[in-house]
Enzyme design. Structure first.
Site, PDB file in Angstrom:
ATOM      1  N   SER A  13       5.840   2.505   0.875  1.00 45.88           N
ATOM      2  CA  SER A  13       5.884   3.606   1.829  1.00 45.88           C
ATOM      3  C   SER A  13       7.075   4.528   1.528  1.00 45.88           C
ATOM      4  O   SER A  13       7.250   4.976   0.401  1.00 45.88           O
ATOM      5  CB  SER A  13       5.941   3.063   3.262  1.00 45.88           C
ATOM      6  OG  SER A  13       5.785   4.086   4.213  1.00 45.88           O
ATOM      7  N   ASP A  29      -5.595   3.368   3.559  1.00 46.08           N
ATOM      8  CA  ASP A  29      -4.273   3.669   4.111  1.00 46.08           C
ATOM      9  C   ASP A  29      -4.405   4.747   5.186  1.00 46.08           C
ATOM     10  O   ASP A  29      -4.932   5.826   4.928  1.00 46.08           O
ATOM     11  CB  ASP A  29      -3.354   4.159   2.984  1.00 46.08           C
ATOM     12  CG  ASP A  29      -1.915   4.365   3.431  1.00 46.08           C
ATOM     13  OD1 ASP A  29      -1.654   4.298   4.642  1.00 46.08           O
ATOM     14  OD2 ASP A  29      -1.062   4.586   2.557  1.00 46.08           O
ATOM     15  N   HIS A  85      -1.979   0.287   4.565  1.00 47.97           N
ATOM     16  CA  HIS A  85      -0.710   0.837   4.095  1.00 47.97           C
ATOM     17  C   HIS A  85       0.266  -0.233   3.627  1.00 47.97           C
ATOM     18  O   HIS A  85       0.874  -0.100   2.569  1.00 47.97           O
ATOM     19  CB  HIS A  85      -0.078   1.652   5.223  1.00 47.97           C
ATOM     20  CG  HIS A  85       1.137   2.439   4.810  1.00 47.97           C
ATOM     21  ND1 HIS A  85       1.091   3.434   3.858  1.00 47.97           N
ATOM     22  CD2 HIS A  85       2.439   2.366   5.213  1.00 47.97           C
ATOM     23  CE1 HIS A  85       2.301   3.948   3.692  1.00 47.97           C
ATOM     24  NE2 HIS A  85       3.133   3.319   4.496  1.00 47.97           N
TER      25      HIS A  85
END
Length: 205
Positions: free
Chosen positions: A18, A112, A146
């Site tokens: 991320s 995601d 994610h």
């Protein structure tokens, strides 16, 4: 006792997920001796604020919270809030990853819901190739959200978003996401072994 030093040196490898992945991409782009970088669902863009390193200034891509959707459960879906990638890989908000000295591996979850990681990875590939670099390795996992964490970590489908102070969904289907975590870990280890070496030095204290 024995200490096992698994870093061959002088180069090092970076691994981030991320926003952490974007920090790794920034480090690889501006710092020396970064031999290999793994980006797990990173964006490759300056997201919410301007990034400045020496004389280089990267403006934020920006977002619009009016594009937030609310799922049936009441949890927010923020996948569409980021601004469009106008200009593609030429967008001024993109991290100059073509400056990276070592190869980059992109791990992508196709489900995601934080942002469109698959699109970002392809845009990064376009930028690298446009600057004469080789096509990077992109590994995409269907049904995967994610937070692609190490194997057997419990899947995190939703949690509190620190910037929004509200619960948001991260995406992913349980079985597919769990299998992806196992395979991604093996791919990451293989990537680092290839580009960092596997020599171990031992020191007895």
């Amino acid at each position: 006792f024995l200490l096992f030093f698994q870093v061959k040196g002088p180069g090092i490898g970076l691994l981030g997920i991320s926003l952490g992945a974007d920090i790794c991409l920034l480090m690889a782009s501006f710092l020396k001796n970064i031999s290999a970088t793994v980006s797990i669902n990173g964006s490759g863009f300056s997201g919410n604020r301007t990034i400045q390193y020496k004389q280089t200034r990267i403006p934020p891509l920006g977002f619009d919270l009016r594009r937030t959707k609310v799922a049936f459960s009441g949890i927010l879906d923020i996948v569409d809030i980021r601004n469009d990638l106008v200009g593609g890989y030429k967008n001024p908000s993109m991290i100059p990853i073509e400056k990276a000295q070592g190869p980059i591996l992109f791990i992508v979850g196709q489900d995601d819901h934080n942002w469109r990681s698959e699109l970002y990875a392809q845009t990064a590939s376009d930028r690298l190739q446009a600057h004469g670099k080789g096509k990077p390795q992109i590994i995409s996992y269907p049904g995967t959200g994610h937070y692609i964490e190490p194997p057997y970590f419990p899947m995190c489908p939703a949690s509190l978003h620190i910037l929004l102070n509200k619960a948001v969904m991260w995406g992913g289907e349980m079985r597919a996401h769990s299998k992806a975590q196992i395979d991604a870990w093996e791919q990451i280890i293989s990537f680092f072994r290839k580009h960092l070496g596997t020599q171990k030095r031992t020191s007895r204290l």
